[in-house]
Design an enzyme around this catalytic site. Structure first.
Site, mmCIF file in Angstrom:
data_model
loop_
_atom_site.group_PDB
_atom_site.id
_atom_site.type_symbol
_atom_site.label_atom_id
_atom_site.label_comp_id
_atom_site.label_asym_id
_atom_site.label_seq_id
_atom_site.Cartn_x
_atom_site.Cartn_y
_atom_site.Cartn_z
ATOM 1 N N CYS A 67 0.799 -1.232 0.000
ATOM 2 C CA CYS A 67 0.000 0.000 0.000
ATOM 3 C C CYS A 67 0.832 1.282 0.000
ATOM 4 C CB CYS A 67 -0.925 0.032 1.215
ATOM 5 S SG CYS A 67 -1.956 -1.413 1.421
ATOM 6 N N HIS A 126 -2.614 6.749 4.082
ATOM 7 C CA HIS A 126 -1.540 5.780 4.361
ATOM 8 C C HIS A 126 -0.150 6.266 3.950
ATOM 9 C CE1 HIS A 126 -0.874 1.154 4.943
ATOM 10 N NE2 HIS A 126 -0.337 1.915 5.898
#
Length: 584
Positions: free
Chosen positions: A73, A134
């Site tokens: 990610c 993130h």
């Protein structure tokens, strides 16, 4: 004569429409989390219902060899926003952990990096990120927001600064528990044995150890354990929260109608910006675990909770397309749909239900550079500008979005740094048939894992692996014992010579080629190693944003909407929703 004048006026009108639609378009970037390429109808799935995402394929271009710059990610998203390999920005880890785990870590996307949102904002675009970020939040204090979306070119943010963990949803187990147990058991045992041994040695008189030193050791050990127990006991409150801009509005995060809330925010943003160009990044929490689905979708798919989540996300995509139609923005808007990496094949719930997706024919998944980990959906629709119903099997990258939309917004590409992505518009419009990506470099964290080569005079797509992950169990398709595959040490097998595949003949990466089965074996290796050398020389050292120091939880960076003594609890989001209902 009148007919001629009428035709000229019509042609001018048509030309002006095309000119208007082909400059400064609205841009909507839809990113799923951990979605497998085989989960969508437009990529061959026949059992999950994804009509709205499939509509993007029918009315636009389907990229069949669209590659995430990383199979994890954090680095994948950094590459997506900057158009650069994450190793260039320090967003690729040398340690085992390749993503941010805590909201109060100090690492993140450096402020020196130029994102497409910064450049489009400079061109007068309204910019919003809704959903998952993130890429870090704070550096030195709990309110400097140096890595926050608003510091990287977004005017508006509604979402999570970290990610969706199992630990965020009660009853879904823990991502950390097994790792923490493995990591801490031995150090705790060593500390315990050492303290007991010192006490015994002191007692029998073999060695004089100051009681003060023993006391300090005991206190330090006890405090360390207490902090760890406190942190993991309160993990959900400390790391799973919803923000609007710089304010925490729900802590801990509630999953109730979460996709509806994200979708509503996106629809409202579009509604506020119908008369000026806008950039919307809608970064879904689906289908990363913990899986969730609202009542309207729960139990409705043929694939359990995972399928429910995919179908709910498809509904959300439909809502976005509908609001574009409502405001007559469809022809003025470039829409892109992708996933940050492949499906997480090792995701199995505590009850044994499969909670990971389907990567089609491709090997491996998330955290691996086998095709299942990096070959992701790539759909682009812009009616009247890009081809409709076209399939492109050339290597493309999620880094390509950066130069594509920057050029469409008539912004200047940065000249002081290497941009690894390439403008997709010539491919999308059918003006060229070959990708500009002759080579793509596949990193496992900060380690060069594999290289893809698509020679200009050949249909072959060569791929070499310098190392591969050790699957556990050996005959499986992933690293089930550790939940994800790692990139170094005993977790991998080095290959000398490297493994070689031709993806045009073996997309499943089943049978490595050898000098006996491929006459060009050494020639292909020679060209690829030369490309690696050139690529390596283009890299410059950048501060490691994912070092242990930057990854660790720092209490002074912790955001808390009430106080630690009140378990960091608030729910302004639900209160706002109730007020809207009553005022409506």
């Amino acid at each position: 004569m009148r007919l001629l004048v009428f035709l000229i006026i019509c042609q001018c009108a048509i030309h002006s429409v095309k000119t208007h639609s082909a400059s400064n378009p609205n841009v909507i970037l839809l990113m799923a989390d951990d979605l497998g390429i085989g989960d969508l109808g437009c990529y061959g799935n026949t059992t999950l219902r994804t009509p709205n995402i499939d509509k993007l394929a029918e009315e636009g271009v389907t990229l069949t060899q669209h590659i995430a710059a990383s199979p994890l990610c954090t680095p994948s998203r950094a590459a997506f926003l900057t158009g650069r390999y994450p190793i260039r920005s320090g967003m690729a880890a040398f340690s085992r952990v390749g993503v941010f785990l805590f909201s109060a870590s100090s690492g993140g996307l450096p402020s020196e990096e130029i994102t497409f949102s910064k450049l489009l904002k400079q061109r007068g675009y309204a910019t919003a990120l809704i959903g998952k970020w993130h890429l870090g939040m704070n550096c030195e204090s709990s309110n400097d927001f140096c890595h926050h979306p608003l510091s990287h070119g977004f005017d508006y943010f509604y979402g999570l600064t970290v990610t969706n963990f199992r630990d965020c949803k009660p009853g879904q187990g823990s991502v950390f528990l097994k790792g923490v147990q493995k990591t801490l058991v031995i150090p705790v045992q060593i500390a315990g044995i050492t303290l007991v041994s010192l006490a015994i040695v002191q007692y029998v008189g073999l060695l004089k150890v100051p009681f003060q030193a023993l006391g300090y050791c005991l206190i330090i050990t006890a405090i360390s354990l207490a902090v760890l127990i406190f942190f993991f006991y309160h993990f959900r409150h400390l790391n799973c929260f919803l923000m609007r801009d710089h304010q925490v509005i729900q802590q801990p995060l509630s999953y109730e109608n979460l996709t509806q809330r994200l979708t509503k925010e996106a629809v409202q943003f579009i509604g506020r910006n119908t008369d000026a160009p806008f950039l919307l990044v809608l970064s879904y929490l689906h289908v990363h675990t913990a899986l969730y689905a609202s009542e309207n979708f729960r139990g409705k798919s043929k694939h359990g909770l995972y399928g429910d989540a995919v179908e709910e996300m498809d509904w959300s995509v439909g809502q976005i397309l509908d609001v574009l139609e409502k405001y007559n923005l469809t022809d003025k808007t470039l829409v892109y749909f992708t996933s940050d990496q492949g499906a997480h094949v090792e995701e199995i719930s505590s009850s044994g239900e499969v909670h990971g997706g389907y990567n089609g024919i491709y090997k491996g998944g998330k955290s691996m550079n086998w095709e299942g980990g990096i070959r992701v959906p790539g759909l682009l629709r812009w009616p009247g500008v890009v081809q409709a119903g076209a399939y492109i099997d050339e290597p493309t990258s999620n880094m390509d979005i950066f130069p594509t939309i920057v050029k469409l917004a008539k912004a200047q590409l940065p000249s002081d740094r290497i941009i690894d992505g390439h403008d997709l518009m010539p491919l999308l419009q059918g003006k060229v048939t070959r990708s500009k990506h002759e080579f793509l470099f596949h990193y496992c964290n900060a380690y060069l894992n594999a290289v893809r080569w698509h020679p200009g005079n050949s249909e072959s797509v060569w791929k070499v692996f310098f190392f591969t992950p050790n699957f556990s169990p050996e005959d499986s398709n992933g690293c089930y014992d550790s939940h994800v595959c790692f990139c170094h040490g005993g977790f991998i097998t080095q290959h000398d010579p490297p493994l070689l595949f031709d993806l045009s003949r073996d997309p499943e990466e089943k049978v490595p080629l050898t000098p006996e089965t491929e006459s060009r074996f050494y020639e292909v290796l020679r060209v690829i190693l030369l490309a690696v050398d050139n690529h390596t020389r283009s890299l410059h050292a950048a501060p490691d944003q994912l070092s242990w120091d930057n990854l660790l939880w720092k209490p002074w960076l912790q955001l808390c909407c009430s106080s630690l003594f009140q378990s960091c609890y608030c729910d302004y989001d639900s209160e706002e929703s109730l007020l809207e209902m009553h005022s409506g």
